[in-house]
Design a protein around this motif. Structure first.
Motif, mmCIF file in Angstrom:
data_model
loop_
_atom_site.group_PDB
_atom_site.id
_atom_site.type_symbol
_atom_site.label_atom_id
_atom_site.label_comp_id
_atom_site.label_asym_id
_atom_site.label_seq_id
_atom_site.Cartn_x
_atom_site.Cartn_y
_atom_site.Cartn_z
ATOM 1 N N TYR A 15 0.834 -1.214 0.000
ATOM 2 C CA TYR A 15 0.000 0.000 0.000
ATOM 3 C C TYR A 15 0.867 1.262 0.000
ATOM 4 O O TYR A 15 2.006 1.232 0.485
ATOM 5 C CB TYR A 15 -0.896 0.023 1.244
ATOM 6 N N GLN A 55 -5.904 -13.499 2.949
ATOM 7 C CA GLN A 55 -5.907 -12.092 3.355
ATOM 8 C C GLN A 55 -4.617 -11.399 2.895
ATOM 9 O O GLN A 55 -4.646 -10.253 2.431
ATOM 10 C CB GLN A 55 -6.035 -11.986 4.884
ATOM 11 N N PHE A 59 -4.214 -8.212 0.407
ATOM 12 C CA PHE A 59 -3.488 -6.976 0.702
ATOM 13 C C PHE A 59 -2.483 -6.648 -0.405
ATOM 14 O O PHE A 59 -2.364 -5.501 -0.826
ATOM 15 C CB PHE A 59 -2.724 -7.107 2.034
ATOM 16 N N GLU A 85 -4.605 -5.580 -3.656
ATOM 17 C CA GLU A 85 -5.253 -4.268 -3.550
ATOM 18 C C GLU A 85 -4.231 -3.161 -3.309
ATOM 19 O O GLU A 85 -4.371 -2.057 -3.824
ATOM 20 C CB GLU A 85 -6.281 -4.280 -2.414
ATOM 21 N N SER A 124 -12.244 -10.397 1.371
ATOM 22 C CA SER A 124 -11.030 -10.298 2.191
ATOM 23 C C SER A 124 -10.903 -8.838 2.645
ATOM 24 O O SER A 124 -11.524 -7.938 2.064
ATOM 25 C CB SER A 124 -9.809 -10.721 1.382
ATOM 26 N N ALA A 125 -10.093 -8.628 3.662
ATOM 27 C CA ALA A 125 -9.970 -7.256 4.194
ATOM 28 C C ALA A 125 -9.433 -6.306 3.120
ATOM 29 O O ALA A 125 -9.895 -5.165 2.998
ATOM 30 C CB ALA A 125 -9.048 -7.257 5.407
ATOM 31 N N GLY A 126 -8.478 -6.776 2.309
ATOM 32 C CA GLY A 126 -7.898 -5.930 1.250
ATOM 33 C C GLY A 126 -8.948 -5.531 0.224
ATOM 34 O O GLY A 126 -9.088 -4.363 -0.132
ATOM 35 N N THR A 127 -9.710 -6.521 -0.241
ATOM 36 C CA THR A 127 -10.756 -6.249 -1.236
ATOM 37 C C THR A 127 -11.820 -5.329 -0.648
ATOM 38 O O THR A 127 -12.292 -4.400 -1.311
ATOM 39 C CB THR A 127 -11.415 -7.574 -1.685
ATOM 40 N N LEU A 128 -12.182 -5.607 0.613
ATOM 41 C CA LEU A 128 -13.227 -4.816 1.273
ATOM 42 C C LEU A 128 -12.826 -3.343 1.360
ATOM 43 O O LEU A 128 -13.579 -2.455 0.939
ATOM 44 C CB LEU A 128 -13.472 -5.382 2.671
ATOM 45 N N TYR A 129 -11.628 -3.080 1.860
ATOM 46 C CA TYR A 129 -11.233 -1.679 2.046
ATOM 47 C C TYR A 129 -10.916 -0.997 0.708
ATOM 48 O O TYR A 129 -11.110 0.211 0.591
ATOM 49 C CB TYR A 129 -10.065 -1.575 3.032
ATOM 50 N N GLY A 130 -10.466 -1.784 -0.265
ATOM 51 C CA GLY A 130 -10.274 -1.218 -1.612
ATOM 52 C C GLY A 130 -11.620 -0.751 -2.170
ATOM 53 O O GLY A 130 -11.745 0.352 -2.709
#
Lengths: 308, 107
Positions: free
Chosen positions: A13, A41, A45, A48, B37-43
């Motif tokens: 990120y 997960q 990360f 994204e 997933s947390a990454g997809t969700l926050y994206g």
């Protein structure tokens, strides 16, 4: 709860996003997997984070200057050591350097569209720090340019044994131009060309400033390249040497030639020109206050009021 | 609109929720099909806030961790209604063509 593996994948990120949202992201990932690490997960990360970093290149824009500069230094080394300018790593470096230039042009165009009030300052800096340095470097590189252009000419047309080519090359070897032009005259003409370009650039920037941001972002890069073409047309070194479209004797012209003829091996002087051009555009961008920052959680660009 | 985005917006129609609760609710509403997933969700949350379909309702600190609660906006509700209308139109075309076995078909 072990957060370390997520911290590693969080590196994908942008740093400011990570600082703002990192704890929440990792906490949510742990909650979703009952406190244990999950490869899914981590991959999420990485994916994204990379996407987000790619959408926000402004933080890394100096790389668009540094990469062409590094390539030009490598070509300076080739000039000094009389090495081979067409080694695979240099060809790859040139491709990367040329890809960087549109990034700078786009960021400049965005600034023109958003902050037109500083167009005079920006145009003056561009002339003094950018194009003028091109003219100075041109004069310093005269001898090198002659020798390297000579070699490049034979690489491009190895069978050209015409009388014209023979006369030109013999005149280069003798250190004289056909028309008897001296270095001072040539640099003078380069400077005239630079001033003409600067005036036209200022005019275009002023006109573009009155357009909508999206149209200006399209108009400015196109015009910059057209102005480079004008420069090539009026630059003295190209037609004095009468090398037709080959403009290896003009630093800025060589850059344009390189952009047009990327696959064709060119002389190392044009490699130096790419670095000069990138530095020039970086200076212009800095004069404009750098790229327009993008605030997290919104696609709206910051207005001049926000950035002040 | 992609299915995860649809269920993400749908999960926020009743009340503002934080990230973990949104992911749980979306999974529940989609009958387990959507697992964010947390990454997809926050994206997705970042994009939806940028497009003003969502906004941050409030922030809380729970056990030393910041939690943002997201709320759907009027624009987001409009997008959701439009997507639902499209699904309904698709359904009305597909149902008579598939016939009596329609109710037994799972997407």
């Amino acid at each position: 709860m072990n957060r370390a593996p997520y911290r590693f994948s969080m590196l994908a990120y942008p740093p400011d996003y990570r600082a703002e949202y990192g704890g929440e992201l990792v906490g949510t990932a742990l909650d979703l997997n009952h406190g244990v690490w999950s490869a899914r997960q981590s991959i999420g990360f990485l994916w994204e984070g990379t996407r987000m970093s790619a959408r926000r290149p402004r933080r890394y824009w100096p790389l668009a200057v540094i990469a062409p500069l590094a390539y030009s230094l490598a070509q300076v080394n080739v000039l000094i050591s009389r090495g081979d300018p067409d080694r695979p790593e240099l060809v790859a470096g040139k491709s990367l350097a040329v890809l960087c230039l549109p990034i700078l042009v786009y960021l400049i165009a965005e600034r023109v569209a958003e902050r037109p009030s500083r167009w005079r300052t920006a145009a003056i800096v561009w002339v003094t720090a950018g194009f003028s340095s091109v003219a100075v470097v041109s004069s310093l590189a005269l001898k090198i340019s002659q020798a390297s252009s000579n070699a490049a000419y034979w690489r491009l047309w190895p069978t050209d044994e015409s009388e014209r080519a023979r006369i030109h090359l013999s005149s280069v070897d003798a250190g004289h131009f056909d028309d008897g032009w001296g270095v001072g005259q040539i640099v003078g003409r380069e400077l005239v060309a630079v001033i003409v370009i600067a005036l036209l650039s200022s005019l275009v920037l002023r006109v573009a400033a009155g357009l909508s941001p999206s149209i200006a972002a399209a108009v400015v890069p196109t015009t910059i390249f057209l102005l480079l073409a004008v420069y090539v047309a009026i630059t003295p070194w190209a037609f004095v040497m009468d090398y037709d479209f080959f403009v290896g004797d003009s630093i800025l012209g060589a850059t344009f030639g390189d952009l047009l003829l990327l696959p064709v091996p060119m002389d190392p002087v044009s490699g130096v020109a790419l670095g000069v051009a990138a530095t020039s555009m970086g200076g212009l961008l800095l004069a404009w206050g750098g790229p327009i920052p993008i605030r997290h959680g919104t696609r709206r660009r910051l207005s001049p009021v926000d950035t002040a | 609109m992609r299915e995860p985005t649809y269920f993400l917006l749908l999960s926020l129609t009743q009340q503002p929720l934080h990230g973990y609760a949104i992911a749980q609710r979306a999974t529940e509403l989609s009958d387990g099909r959507v697992k964010l997933s947390a990454g997809t969700l926050y994206g997705a949350l970042d994009r939806l806030v940028a497009s003003q379909d969502l906004c941050v309702d409030r922030e809380e600190v729970v056990q030393g961790r910041k939690r943002r609660y997201y709320r759907i906006t009027t624009k987001g509700l409009g997008q959701l209604a439009e997507a639902t209308q499209q699904l309904r139109a698709t359904l009305s075309v597909a149902e008579p063509l598939i016939g009596p076995g329609f109710s037994g078909v799972r997407p």
